[in-house]
Scaffold this motif. Structure first.
Motif, PDB file in Angstrom:
ATOM      1  N   UNK A  25      -1.595  40.625 -25.965  1.00 17.30           N
ATOM      2  CA  UNK A  25      -2.090  39.428 -26.634  1.00 17.30           C
ATOM      3  C   UNK A  25      -0.901  38.582 -27.074  1.00 17.30           C
ATOM      4  N   UNK A  26      -0.915  37.317 -26.681  1.00 14.23           N
ATOM      5  CA  UNK A  26       0.158  36.401 -27.085  1.00 14.23           C
ATOM      6  C   UNK A  26      -0.447  35.224 -27.832  1.00 14.23           C
ATOM      7  N   UNK A  27       0.231  34.808 -28.900  1.00 10.60           N
ATOM      8  CA  UNK A  27      -0.176  33.617 -29.636  1.00 10.60           C
ATOM      9  C   UNK A  27       1.053  33.003 -30.268  1.00 10.60           C
ATOM     10  N   UNK A  28       0.986  31.713 -30.519  1.00 11.48           N
ATOM     11  CA  UNK A  28       2.137  31.016 -31.064  1.00 11.48           C
ATOM     12  C   UNK A  28       2.857  30.263 -29.974  1.00 11.48           C
ATOM     13  N   UNK A  29       4.171  30.279 -30.018  1.00 14.10           N
ATOM     14  CA  UNK A  29       4.998  29.604 -29.023  1.00 14.10           C
ATOM     15  C   UNK A  29       5.715  30.671 -28.197  1.00 14.10           C
ATOM     16  N   UNK A  30       5.317  30.785 -26.943  1.00 13.80           N
ATOM     17  CA  UNK A  30       5.841  31.841 -26.074  1.00 13.80           C
ATOM     18  C   UNK A  30       6.603  31.234 -24.916  1.00 13.80           C
ATOM     19  N   UNK A  31       7.789  31.778 -24.640  1.00 16.29           N
ATOM     20  CA  UNK A  31       8.589  31.363 -23.501  1.00 16.29           C
ATOM     21  C   UNK A  31       8.958  32.619 -22.709  1.00 16.29           C
ATOM     22  N   UNK A  32       8.528  32.656 -21.434  1.00 11.48           N
ATOM     23  CA  UNK A  32       8.817  33.801 -20.568  1.00 11.48           C
ATOM     24  C   UNK A  32       9.515  33.276 -19.318  1.00 11.48           C
ATOM     25  N   UNK A  33      10.673  33.846 -18.996  1.00 18.42           N
ATOM     26  CA  UNK A  33      11.404  33.385 -17.811  1.00 18.42           C
ATOM     27  C   UNK A  33      12.027  34.568 -17.074  1.00 18.42           C
ATOM     28  N   UNK A  34      12.016  34.465 -15.735  1.00 19.05           N
ATOM     29  CA  UNK A  34      12.651  35.476 -14.916  1.00 19.05           C
ATOM     30  C   UNK A  34      12.056  36.859 -15.056  1.00 19.05           C
ATOM     31  N   UNK A  35      10.728  36.940 -15.206  1.00 20.88           N
ATOM     32  CA  UNK A  35      10.063  38.242 -15.336  1.00 20.88           C
ATOM     33  C   UNK A  35       9.235  38.514 -14.088  1.00 20.88           C
ATOM     34  N   UNK A  36       9.411  39.712 -13.525  1.00 23.35           N
ATOM     35  CA  UNK A  36       8.659  40.138 -12.350  1.00 23.35           C
ATOM     36  C   UNK A  36       7.899  41.418 -12.670  1.00 23.35           C
ATOM     37  N   UNK A  37       6.642  41.455 -12.271  1.00 28.12           N
ATOM     38  CA  UNK A  37       5.827  42.668 -12.353  1.00 28.12           C
ATOM     39  C   UNK A  37       5.525  43.065 -10.919  1.00 28.12           C
ATOM     40  N   UNK A  38       5.906  44.286 -10.554  1.00 32.04           N
ATOM     41  CA  UNK A  38       5.742  44.732  -9.179  1.00 32.04           C
ATOM     42  C   UNK A  38       5.125  46.131  -9.135  1.00 32.04           C
ATOM     43  N   UNK A  39       4.084  46.289  -8.319  1.00 26.51           N
ATOM     44  CA  UNK A  39       3.467  47.604  -8.146  1.00 26.51           C
ATOM     45  C   UNK A  39       2.864  48.174  -9.410  1.00 26.51           C
ATOM     46  N   UNK A  40       2.331  47.322 -10.264  1.00 29.40           N
ATOM     47  CA  UNK A  40       1.745  47.778 -11.530  1.00 29.40           C
ATOM     48  C   UNK A  40       0.243  47.992 -11.397  1.00 29.40           C
ATOM     49  N   UNK A  41      -0.289  48.773 -12.312  1.00 26.19           N
ATOM     50  CA  UNK A  41      -1.725  48.966 -12.451  1.00 26.19           C
ATOM     51  C   UNK A  41      -2.064  48.642 -13.899  1.00 26.19           C
ATOM     52  N   UNK A  42      -2.868  47.581 -14.097  1.00 24.49           N
ATOM     53  CA  UNK A  42      -3.224  47.137 -15.444  1.00 24.49           C
ATOM     54  C   UNK A  42      -4.741  47.218 -15.574  1.00 24.49           C
ATOM     55  N   UNK A  43      -5.213  47.943 -16.589  1.00 20.49           N
ATOM     56  CA  UNK A  43      -6.649  48.179 -16.739  1.00 20.49           C
ATOM     57  C   UNK A  43      -7.080  48.066 -18.199  1.00 20.49           C
ATOM     58  N   UNK A  44      -8.259  47.497 -18.421  1.00 24.25           N
ATOM     59  CA  UNK A  44      -8.859  47.429 -19.755  1.00 24.25           C
ATOM     60  C   UNK A  44     -10.289  46.950 -19.614  1.00 24.25           C
ATOM     61  N   UNK A  45     -11.105  47.085 -20.671  1.00 22.87           N
ATOM     62  CA  UNK A  45     -12.496  46.625 -20.589  1.00 22.87           C
ATOM     63  C   UNK A  45     -12.621  45.122 -20.350  1.00 22.87           C
ATOM     64  N   UNK A  46     -11.704  44.298 -20.905  1.00 20.79           N
ATOM     65  CA  UNK A  46     -11.773  42.852 -20.688  1.00 20.79           C
ATOM     66  C   UNK A  46     -10.444  42.210 -21.029  1.00 20.79           C
ATOM     67  N   UNK A  47     -10.282  40.914 -20.663  1.00 23.15           N
ATOM     68  CA  UNK A  47      -9.073  40.134 -20.924  1.00 23.15           C
ATOM     69  C   UNK A  47      -7.841  40.847 -20.367  1.00 23.15           C
ATOM     70  N   UNK A  48      -7.829  40.997 -19.045  1.00 23.58           N
ATOM     71  CA  UNK A  48      -6.785  41.748 -18.363  1.00 23.58           C
ATOM     72  C   UNK A  48      -6.012  40.819 -17.435  1.00 23.58           C
ATOM     73  N   UNK A  49      -4.682  40.850 -17.517  1.00 22.44           N
ATOM     74  CA  UNK A  49      -3.850  40.038 -16.639  1.00 22.44           C
ATOM     75  C   UNK A  49      -2.661  40.820 -16.119  1.00 22.44           C
ATOM     76  N   UNK A  50      -2.173  40.430 -14.956  1.00 20.21           N
ATOM     77  CA  UNK A  50      -1.023  41.100 -14.376  1.00 20.21           C
ATOM     78  C   UNK A  50       0.232  40.962 -15.225  1.00 20.21           C
ATOM     79  N   UNK A  51       0.411  39.805 -15.874  1.00 19.80           N
ATOM     80  CA  UNK A  51       1.570  39.579 -16.734  1.00 19.80           C
ATOM     81  C   UNK A  51       1.162  39.569 -18.210  1.00 19.80           C
ATOM     82  N   UNK A  52       0.180  38.730 -18.559  1.00 17.53           N
ATOM     83  CA  UNK A  52      -0.307  38.597 -19.940  1.00 17.53           C
ATOM     84  C   UNK A  52      -1.820  38.767 -19.942  1.00 17.53           C
TER      85      UNK A  52
END
Length: 188
Positions: free
Chosen positions: A123-150
């Motif tokens: 969960x992100x809120x406020x002022x967020x800056x993300x740069x140069x981030x890679x997600x590779x070969x991940x498995x992300x799971x949850x009941x809801x509000x699911x994203x590969x990065x955020x």
């Protein structure tokens, strides 16, 4: 071997050099305004602490937080009870220069992750800056509000530069009337 280590501080920035210091940060969160630098790549699956990561680390809050991955890789991370590498990020926060490889974050039955689950940030809120981030070969799971990065971004502004998600699985499950908001990059 089970003892965690507090990262050493140099010029106002905590230096994460090994699995014990990473586990400390993820288990206890950070002081408001904390700045961190990942000095080395860390293979959590090969760590003697891999069981601690998968059983004890859950949802922590990071406020006005900065994390510089310095181009390093965190691989083999398994956090079934957490909502992300950084579960909840708020205030003015920055994450940069990091690759997450072969990580498993959350699970479809974990109701503590209803606010959002993502490989990097739940969960992100406020002022967020993300740069140069890679997600590779991940498995992300949850009941809801699911994203590969955020998993979920609410109430604020976000800027993403040179970020990508590849070869990953993002999965949600209809669970007792709760479902939806699933995306390859941001879930909600």
């Amino acid at each position: 071997v089970d003892e965690l280590e507090i990262p050493a501080e140099a010029s106002g920035v905590f230096q994460i050099t090994n699995d014990k210091e990473l586990a400390f940060l993820l288990e206890f969160g950070c002081p408001e305004g904390g700045k961190y630098k990942l000095v080395n790549s860390i293979d959590v699956a090969a760590s003697a602490l891999s069981e601690k990561f998968s059983s004890e680390i859950a949802v922590e809050k990071f406020v006005d937080f900065e994390f510089d991955g310095c181009g390093n890789i965190i691989s083999g991370l398994n956090l079934p009870a957490a909502a992300g590498l950084f579960s909840e990020v708020s205030g003015t926060s920055k994450v940069s220069g990091l690759t997450l490889s072969g990580c498993t974050i959350g699970n479809v039955e974990n109701l503590s992750n209803l606010l959002g689950t993502g490989a990097l940030i739940g969960l992100a809120k406020g002022s967020l800056e993300v740069s140069g981030v890679t997600v590779s070969g991940a498995s992300v799971m949850a009941p809801c509000k699911v994203g590969g990065l955020v998993g979920s971004f609410v109430d604020g502004t976000a800027e993403f530069t040179d970020c990508k998600v590849s070869g990953s699985t993002v999965k949600t499950l209809y669970f007792k009337g709760i479902s939806g908001w699933c995306g390859g990059f941001i879930g909600f």
